[in-house]
Design an enzyme around this catalytic site. Sequence first.
Site, PDB file in Angstrom:
ATOM      1  N   ARG A 112       0.876  -1.179   0.000  1.00  0.00           N
ATOM      2  CA  ARG A 112       0.000   0.000   0.000  1.00  0.00           C
ATOM      3  C   ARG A 112       0.908   1.222   0.000  1.00  0.00           C
ATOM      4  NH1 ARG A 112      -0.764   2.475   4.780  1.00  0.00           N
ATOM      5  NH2 ARG A 112      -0.717   0.669   6.136  1.00  0.00           N
ATOM      6  N   HIS A 148      -2.796   4.406   5.343  1.00  0.00           N
ATOM      7  CA  HIS A 148      -3.906   3.479   5.600  1.00  0.00           C
ATOM      8  C   HIS A 148      -5.245   4.098   5.208  1.00  0.00           C
ATOM      9  CE1 HIS A 148      -6.836   1.040   7.764  1.00  0.00           C
ATOM     10  NE2 HIS A 148      -7.178   2.089   8.483  1.00  0.00           N
ATOM     11  N   TYR A 164       5.852   5.700  10.329  1.00  0.00           N
ATOM     12  CA  TYR A 164       6.226   4.308  10.564  1.00  0.00           C
ATOM     13  C   TYR A 164       7.000   3.631   9.433  1.00  0.00           C
ATOM     14  CZ  TYR A 164       1.609   3.663   8.273  1.00  0.00           C
ATOM     15  OH  TYR A 164       0.527   3.726   7.433  1.00  0.00           O
TER      16      TYR A 164
END
Lengths: 345, 327
Positions: free
Chosen positions: A260, A264, A273
């Site tokens: 991805r 998110h 992250y």
Amino acid sequence: MAVSKVAEQTAAKVDARHRALDLTDAQALEMYWYILLSRRLDERMWILHRQHEVAFHISGIGHEGTQVGAAFALKRGYDFVHPYYRDMALSLTIGMTPRDLMLALYGKQGEPSSGARQMPAHYGSRALKIVSGSSPVATQIPQAAGIAFGIRYKGTDQVALTCFGEGSTSEGDFHEGLNWAGIYKLPVIFLCQNNQYAISVPTDKEMPVKNVADRAVAYGLPGVIVDGNDPLEVYRVMREAVARARRGEGATLVEAKTYRPVPHSSDDDDRTYRSREEVEAWKKKDPVLRMRQYLESVGLMDDAKAQEYEARAKEAVDDANQFGKNAPFPPPEAALENVWGESRK
Amino acid sequence: MPTKTFLEAIRDTLSDEMARDERVFILGEDVGKTGGVFRAPEGLQEKFGAARVIDTPLAELAIIGVAIGAAAVGLHPIAEIQFADFIFPAFDQIVSEAAKMRYRTNGAWTCPMVIRTPYGGGIHGGLYHSQSIEAYFCHAPGLKVVAPSTPADAKGLLAAAVRDPDPVLFLEHKKLYRSIKGDVPDGDFVLPIGRAEVNRVGSDVTALAYGAMLHETLAAAEELALENIEIEVVDLRTLQPLDRETILASVRKTGKVCVIHEDTKTMGLGAELAALITEEAFLDLDAPIRRVTGPDLPGIPFNEVGEHTFLPNAQKIADALRKLAAY
């Protein structure tokens, strides 16, 4: 869209992978179309969110190759699908329209999945046999086993496909659903779209094994790993899994390795992250790019044709956006409907 | 009209409904070969085959999840959760999935299914074979909750539950299975879900009860009749949706209300009933609404004294009703 004479002649000379999979040239191009359409629609949704036009967007970017490959392996509208929130390309390929999805994004009247009750990306359509899911992850997995149980009970040759991320495989629902499907050899395909992150948590903090597919052995199922950014490979693997289910030989766990390259959701910031280098490296393996390069390599795509596809996609996205934006909100009383069935007094 | 136990009425109705409609099937732990730990579906696998009476793995979440999927494609599952205490792993599938399916799809997908489960104490079941679970599940619009107290009602309401277009949680008080007998109508007998019944007519106090407590309340009412106190006992039968008309009509007649349930007190069904009655019939009340319930403890103790301490009974109920009548 007609294939040019030159392209046809070129393609004929190449050992085309899609033909070895019994896909026509038109089907290979159709795969590209849905991958591209989903990508451009998804990108517009991000923009609309950043423009404060809509409240929320959750994306399927990067997953389109897996989803379109999977959808092509089904009898679309005949087999059941219990999708998850990244399944934009899957839903479009099965028959939902950009207008449907824009109605969901704007939360407008006539939205087919839920009457604009659910957040966007809870894809559903009774007519297309897409069962709309909830937001808690993995809940659809035992339900998909139940759909397959119902198929077996009624004796049709349908199959059920359910999709989820690798994050969902940590839930008990995953274990219970696959265990059940394994025991009863149900006609269901569990398609894990492993994009390496459960929001911010990487796979090595999600599971002690390397692959989700490794877990299949515990349920007596074949576990198949496939390059999720290669729609033809996904199609090949899914076609086998579907055929196996239709033959009455039971379920398959397919793990499509993908990525991805976006946050998110519209509320996430993935810079907290993971490194930009990692994201950029994956963008080189992007499924839109890969499918286009493949089609070029077999002579089915060139710059002019690619421009034509882009123009068509833009037109569809523009139309859907206007349609969604201009549609009215549901009237207040609509929120009170469909709580109970008819027999209640 | 034959006389049957509560358990026999349930078993025969399961059999009747399966014979009536091929879409009806049973799934649950030990329901097939051994006929269920309480023997409710006993003999049904022999009669209808292993494809329609399914022994499942020990997986409550999946029992409900699979039933939801099967219901979505047109079947009518009857899921058995072996003890109500074991239902909580499936809480999400019941409350967040089954109950919301119709609403979240704006009516496109539905979930016609029954979840049968034995609940309640008084059989030395300790903390985890005695719980009353209704309060958790009555808070989920989209899910109906039924709790019969007589064999006839068990038949009529179970048949209704199986034919209902929505998910129905069907609560069977396990102490009633073999201890309660009654006349059960022959043939196709279906009672409407959502209707209470005035089980005993009286003029002094309205007692609202269901399940095993209905029988304790009736015993208390008999005792008080000897003292010329006439209790009107309303058997709620359906807990969600409540039969507001029958409840309020009785309250308006007597002016005094006692709610009796075995479930713990705080945030229990009695709280909702008291709120409903004060909202709708405040000026008809002649006394504060009272509740006789299980105490706010985490569970029912296994030892006999502890269990007795927890459970309401005819004596405790009679004491409360007597005070209310004198108020």
